[in-house]
Motif scaffolding. Structure first.
Motif, mmCIF file in Angstrom:
data_model
loop_
_atom_site.group_PDB
_atom_site.id
_atom_site.type_symbol
_atom_site.label_atom_id
_atom_site.label_comp_id
_atom_site.label_asym_id
_atom_site.label_seq_id
_atom_site.Cartn_x
_atom_site.Cartn_y
_atom_site.Cartn_z
ATOM 1 N N LYS A 159 -68.158 12.557 -31.987
ATOM 2 C CA LYS A 159 -68.798 13.699 -31.330
ATOM 3 C C LYS A 159 -69.175 14.783 -32.331
ATOM 4 O O LYS A 159 -70.158 15.499 -32.143
ATOM 5 N N GLU A 160 -68.394 14.922 -33.396
ATOM 6 C CA GLU A 160 -68.636 15.966 -34.393
ATOM 7 C C GLU A 160 -69.536 15.491 -35.528
ATOM 8 O O GLU A 160 -69.797 16.241 -36.470
ATOM 9 N N GLY A 161 -69.994 14.255 -35.471
ATOM 10 C CA GLY A 161 -70.894 13.749 -36.498
ATOM 11 C C GLY A 161 -70.213 13.303 -37.768
ATOM 12 O O GLY A 161 -70.879 13.053 -38.776
ATOM 13 N N LYS A 162 -68.889 13.156 -37.746
ATOM 14 C CA LYS A 162 -68.174 12.713 -38.935
ATOM 15 C C LYS A 162 -68.191 11.193 -39.080
ATOM 16 O O LYS A 162 -67.970 10.661 -40.165
ATOM 17 N N MET A 163 -68.420 10.510 -37.969
ATOM 18 C CA MET A 163 -68.344 9.056 -37.954
ATOM 19 C C MET A 163 -69.379 8.539 -36.952
ATOM 20 O O MET A 163 -69.629 9.176 -35.929
ATOM 21 N N SER A 164 -69.986 7.415 -37.257
ATOM 22 C CA SER A 164 -70.954 6.841 -36.322
ATOM 23 C C SER A 164 -70.220 6.045 -35.245
ATOM 24 O O SER A 164 -69.056 5.662 -35.407
ATOM 25 N N ALA A 165 -70.918 5.759 -34.157
ATOM 26 C CA ALA A 165 -70.325 4.961 -33.086
ATOM 27 C C ALA A 165 -69.979 3.561 -33.581
ATOM 28 O O ALA A 165 -68.957 2.987 -33.184
ATOM 29 N N LEU A 166 -70.819 3.024 -34.465
ATOM 30 C CA LEU A 166 -70.559 1.696 -35.009
ATOM 31 C C LEU A 166 -69.284 1.674 -35.848
ATOM 32 O O LEU A 166 -68.474 0.753 -35.757
ATOM 33 N N GLN A 167 -69.103 2.704 -36.663
ATOM 34 C CA GLN A 167 -67.891 2.790 -37.480
ATOM 35 C C GLN A 167 -66.653 2.940 -36.606
ATOM 36 O O GLN A 167 -65.613 2.344 -36.865
ATOM 37 N N ALA A 168 -66.775 3.743 -35.552
ATOM 38 C CA ALA A 168 -65.652 3.954 -34.646
ATOM 39 C C ALA A 168 -65.299 2.671 -33.910
ATOM 40 O O ALA A 168 -64.121 2.359 -33.706
ATOM 41 N N ALA A 169 -66.313 1.910 -33.516
ATOM 42 C CA ALA A 169 -66.075 0.646 -32.823
ATOM 43 C C ALA A 169 -65.341 -0.336 -33.725
ATOM 44 O O ALA A 169 -64.448 -1.070 -33.273
ATOM 45 N N ASP A 170 -65.712 -0.350 -34.994
ATOM 46 C CA ASP A 170 -65.106 -1.286 -35.942
ATOM 47 C C ASP A 170 -63.603 -1.058 -36.115
ATOM 48 O O ASP A 170 -62.863 -2.001 -36.403
ATOM 49 N N ILE A 171 -63.163 0.189 -35.966
ATOM 50 C CA ILE A 171 -61.738 0.486 -36.193
ATOM 51 C C ILE A 171 -60.970 0.713 -34.889
ATOM 52 O O ILE A 171 -59.770 0.999 -34.917
ATOM 53 N N SER A 172 -61.657 0.579 -33.755
ATOM 54 C CA SER A 172 -61.032 0.920 -32.470
ATOM 55 C C SER A 172 -59.823 0.062 -32.113
ATOM 56 O O SER A 172 -58.962 0.490 -31.346
ATOM 57 N N SER A 173 -59.758 -1.148 -32.647
ATOM 58 C CA SER A 173 -58.642 -2.040 -32.332
ATOM 59 C C SER A 173 -57.550 -2.015 -33.400
ATOM 60 O O SER A 173 -56.550 -2.728 -33.282
ATOM 61 N N LEU A 174 -57.729 -1.216 -34.443
ATOM 62 C CA LEU A 174 -56.726 -1.127 -35.511
ATOM 63 C C LEU A 174 -55.516 -0.311 -35.045
ATOM 64 O O LEU A 174 -55.605 0.461 -34.083
ATOM 65 N N PRO A 175 -54.382 -0.438 -35.738
ATOM 66 C CA PRO A 175 -53.223 0.393 -35.414
ATOM 67 C C PRO A 175 -53.557 1.877 -35.529
ATOM 68 O O PRO A 175 -54.459 2.262 -36.275
ATOM 69 N N VAL A 176 -52.836 2.702 -34.787
ATOM 70 C CA VAL A 176 -53.109 4.140 -34.756
ATOM 71 C C VAL A 176 -53.112 4.746 -36.156
ATOM 72 O O VAL A 176 -53.969 5.570 -36.493
ATOM 73 N N GLU A 177 -52.162 4.328 -36.995
ATOM 74 C CA GLU A 177 -52.064 4.899 -38.340
ATOM 75 C C GLU A 177 -53.340 4.630 -39.145
ATOM 76 O O GLU A 177 -53.825 5.501 -39.879
ATOM 77 N N GLU A 178 -53.885 3.435 -39.005
ATOM 78 C CA GLU A 178 -55.097 3.094 -39.754
ATOM 79 C C GLU A 178 -56.316 3.832 -39.204
ATOM 80 O O GLU A 178 -57.210 4.222 -39.953
ATOM 81 N N GLN A 179 -56.347 4.041 -37.900
ATOM 82 C CA GLN A 179 -57.445 4.810 -37.319
ATOM 83 C C GLN A 179 -57.379 6.268 -37.803
ATOM 84 O O GLN A 179 -58.405 6.869 -38.138
ATOM 85 N N MET A 180 -56.183 6.822 -37.839
ATOM 86 C CA MET A 180 -56.015 8.202 -38.319
ATOM 87 C C MET A 180 -56.434 8.318 -39.775
ATOM 88 O O MET A 180 -57.069 9.300 -40.178
#
Length: 237
Positions: A159-180
């Motif tokens: 939402k803030e333009g720091k990450m694209s939707a595609l990038q977010a989708a790629d990491i959405s299933s990773l553990p919370v620590e890796e997403q952070m």
């Protein structure tokens, strides 16, 4: 004065830039609130920045009205999707967030028009319908839908333009620590609205070029994702 929170449907869209918010404060200070703030379920559905500006100016009774429409989802999208500074990723993420986990159609029911979606009140939304609403490709919308399953910090980064939707989708299933960790690695947002310190072109021209650049960047990422999918399908054949 009673204070209000922002409604989740409203917060699906990117926040106003500090510069634009300051201009809004100045305008309200001089001319008052031109458009009434809309309240739904005891929260601000439309006019969050106008309301915030009133708080800054110590306006005790900003003009407010209760939402009286048929469906708040349709209302919020119609009020916000026209923002010219929003990137494709941000539009796709906003639509996916507003559709919500329970608003998507199950199975293949075709691709009804936007008018049909309005009549349905935002229910049984198809991927193609959502893509049309956001004016993005189905690939981008599919990524945004997947990104809504990521942690809140990742969704906010889109939402803030720091990450694209595609990038977010790629990491959405990773553990919370890796997403952070991925969010922290993108602390510097793509500055779409800030004026450069030195520029040889008018600010409005600079803004327009920057928006175009971000749209092309999103489009490039979409094509890259589609190419990878096509390669996998070709290998399977």
């Amino acid at each position: 004065m009673k204070t209000f929170e922002q409604h989740p449907l409203s917060s699906a869209f990117p926040p106003m830039s500090p510069e634009a918010f300051k201009d809004l404060i100045d305008d309200i200070d001089q001319n008052g609130v031109r458009e009434k703030i809309v309240v739904y379920e005891g929260k601000i559905l439309d006019g969050w920045h106008r309301y915030s500006a009133c708080l800054e100016l110590n306006v005790l009774k900003p003009p407010m009205v209760e939402f009286e429409g048929d469906n708040p989802k349709v209302f919020v999208l119609s009020k916000n999707l026209h923002r010219r500074h929003m990137t494709p990723s941000e539009r796709a993420m906003a639509v996916a967030t507003i559709v919500g986990s329970d608003g998507w159609a199950s199975g293949n029911i075709g691709n009804p028009s936007k008018a049909t979606w309005d009549k349905q009140g935002g229910k049984n939304t198809t991927l193609g319908q959502a893509a049309d609403l956001a004016n993005v490709s189905k690939t981008m919308m599919q990524s945004a839908r997947k990104a809504t399953k990521a942690i809140d910090e990742v969704q906010q980064a889109v939402k803030e333009g720091k990450m694209s939707a595609l990038q977010a989708a790629d990491i959405s299933s990773l553990p919370v620590e890796e997403q952070m960790a991925a969010v922290k690695s993108k602390d510097e947002p793509r500055q779409r609205r800030e004026t450069p310190k030195k520029t040889s072109v008018p600010v409005n021209v600079y803004d327009a070029l920057l928006v175009s650049f971000n749209e092309l960047q999103d489009h490039c990422q979409t094509l890259t994702s589609e190419l990878k999918t096509a390669q996998l399908e070709l290998q399977a054949v």
